[in-house]
Design an enzyme around this catalytic site. Structure first.
Site, mmCIF file in Angstrom:
data_model
loop_
_atom_site.group_PDB
_atom_site.id
_atom_site.type_symbol
_atom_site.label_atom_id
_atom_site.label_comp_id
_atom_site.label_asym_id
_atom_site.label_seq_id
_atom_site.Cartn_x
_atom_site.Cartn_y
_atom_site.Cartn_z
ATOM 1 N N THR A 1 -44.887 91.994 79.588
ATOM 2 C CA THR A 1 -43.560 92.594 79.417
ATOM 3 C C THR A 1 -42.986 92.399 78.010
ATOM 4 O OG1 THR A 1 -42.526 90.593 80.285
ATOM 5 C CG2 THR A 1 -42.951 92.374 81.847
ATOM 6 N N THR B 1 -48.448 88.933 82.440
ATOM 7 C CA THR B 1 -48.176 88.198 83.679
ATOM 8 C C THR B 1 -48.610 88.985 84.909
ATOM 9 O OG1 THR B 1 -46.355 86.995 82.707
ATOM 10 C CG2 THR B 1 -46.286 87.237 85.074
ATOM 11 N N LYS C 1 -36.730 95.215 76.805
ATOM 12 C CA LYS C 1 -36.620 94.002 77.626
ATOM 13 C C LYS C 1 -35.358 93.277 77.173
ATOM 14 C CE LYS C 1 -39.242 89.886 78.979
ATOM 15 N NZ LYS C 1 -40.505 89.150 78.921
HETATM 16 N N1 GLU Z 1 -45.710 86.870 77.112
HETATM 17 C C1 GLU Z 1 -46.626 87.432 78.020
HETATM 18 C C2 GLU Z 1 -46.787 88.936 77.817
HETATM 19 O O1 GLU Z 1 -45.906 89.626 77.414
HETATM 20 C C3 GLU Z 1 -46.301 87.138 79.450
HETATM 21 C C4 GLU Z 1 -44.970 87.704 79.864
HETATM 22 C C5 GLU Z 1 -45.108 88.833 80.824
HETATM 23 O O2 GLU Z 1 -46.112 89.480 81.015
HETATM 24 O O3 GLU Z 1 -44.082 89.097 81.416
HETATM 25 O O4 GLU Z 1 -47.841 89.416 78.058
#
Ligand code: GLU
Length: 432
Positions: A176, A100, A255
């Protein structure tokens, strides 16, 4: 789910793409709007258009419906900014991996896209150039659920290359979801890394007003330039606001919330430090200072390792295949690290076959101990080992590493039970 075959064909035949402005006529009603990607809550033969009011409408397309393109998508202008390095400032290299933090929402279509350039991210935080000379490169552009061992290995190589080429720090923007796994992998693959290596992410993409991308990035840059701490860390919001950021040890972080900006928590230890919005760093303990040494890479991993979560009623018959095929098995057990009595003979069979079985706890907080109850003692007799308060996912990553970097099972077990990157301790530093 995407549009139905016939609708996709129709859209293809008229040259419609995401963001094109279309006019659709169906059963006597006509609509004009921007073509949106199909979403899973709608039938595949329903065309989704964002109309002028901003609402999305769904139009069922029949054989006699007509759809035509009235305007092409507006191209997004992406400017590259070249900045001359400033004398006397440290050099930070950003190695983009995706997620993200590296995505933007296309408001024409509502779709989230990965940014192609890490410098886009830097350009969104111009003040970062006051604390360091920034160089950016994109290694991957993927969501972190798609990270794998090969990505971790390439990333470790890239980090070492940058440090050995003069970077004072490396920041890794990362999705994340699995950032904790990557942080743990780098912690073992880059033993005693002489500089700070910081993973940062965002729960909201960079172009949303509530985005945490820039503030996390800025906190990371401040820690890298003023912290004088070497090692692998994760830096994310410590509070829902933009006023405090936590620096977590790469092997101890998880997380803990699907969407909150302060989703990341240190487990079983305090965060290494907190950074306020002005960049003041408050450390909670001692650490390794930065040095001029070279970064060494030890990134061999044994892919025949699995991570299982125990649950009541777990049936060994379902797991015999994967367990007996693996050289390393980490089980996130219940409470102190337990599995049910039916699983114990399978653990014994795996250990007798030369596998390493590591019991961790799905409680996350606290130490495992298999000496308290009969079940635990039976697991120990079967050959399972414990690793104090190590997170299950850290144990999984470390076991892959230990199996690939030692000569035999006993040596791998010894490595598992020796702290290498702050991943375990038998001292209770906090009680949560
Ligand atoms: N699920 C995706 C990832 O971990 C997007 C979530 C994010 O980056 O927070 O890359």
């Amino acid at each position: 789910m995407s549009y139905s075959e016939s609708l996709s064909k129709l859209l293809g035949s008229i040259g419609a793409e995401e963001g094109s402005v279309l006019e659709a006529e169906s059963k006597g009603r006509s609509f004009k709007g921007t073509l949106m990607p199909h979403h899973e809550f709608s039938a595949p033969d329903v065309l989704i258009l964002k109309v002028k009011s901003g609402y999305n409408v769904g139009i069922r397309i029949y054989d006699d419906s007509t759809v035509k393109v009235v305007d092409k998508p507006i191209a997004r202008v992406r400017k590259e900014v070249t900045v001359e390095p400033k004398k006397g400032l440290p050099k930070i290299v950003l190695i983009g991996t995706g997620g993200t933090i590296a995505s933007y929402v296309d408001y024409r279509t509502g779709a989230v896209h990965p940014a192609l350039s890490t410098s886009d991210m830097v350009n969104a935080v111009p003040e970062i150039r006051d604390v360091a000379n920034i160089e950016a490169r994109v290694l991957f552009s993927i969501f972190s659920e798609n990270m794998n061992v090969d990505n971790w290995q390439k990333l470790a190589d890239a980090v070492a290359e940058e440090i050995n080429n003069g970077a004072d720090a490396v920041i890794i923007p990362h999705g994340t979801d699995t950032m904790g796994y990557t942080a743990a992998a780098l912690s073992f693959m880059l033993p005693d890394v002489p500089k700070p290596v910081v993973l940062v992410g965002a729960q909201r993409s960079s172009d949303r007003p509530s985005s945490d991308a820039s503030s996390n990035l800025m906190a990371a840059a401040r820690f890298c330039t003023k912290g004088n701490r070497a090692g692998v860390f994760v830096i994310m919001h410590d509070t829902p606001g933009d006023d405090s950021f936590a620096v977590h040890t790469g092997t101890r972080v998880r997380k803990m919330h699907t969407s909150r900006r302060d989703a990341f928590r240190s487990i079983n230890v305090l965060p290494v430090a907190h950074i306020d919005r002005d960049g003041n760093i408050r450390f909670t303990g001692e650490g390794r200072p930065v040095s001029d040494g070279k970064a060494e890479v030890r990134n061999a991993m044994d892919g025949n390792t699995i991570l299982l979560q125990f649950y009541p009623g777990m049936d060994p018959a379902l797991f015999e295949g994967p367990i007996m095929k693996s050289r390393g098995i980490v089980i996130a057990g219940s409470g102190l690290g337990h599995v049910n009595e039916n699983m114990v003979p399978l653990i014994k069979k795996a250990c007798d076959n030369g596998a390493v079985v590591v019991a961790t706890s799905q409680c996350l907080n606290g130490r495992t101990n298999l000496e308290v109850y009969n079940t635990g003692r039976d697991m120990l007799s079967a050959g399972a080992i414990t690793v104090l308060d190590m997170l299950p996912e850290t144990a999984y990553v470390k076991l892959m590493w230990a199996l690939a970097n030692t000569k035999d099972t006993e040596a791998a077990k010894a490595v598992m039970q020796t702290p290498l990157a702050g991943e375990m301790s038998d001292r209770r530093t906090i009680d949560v």
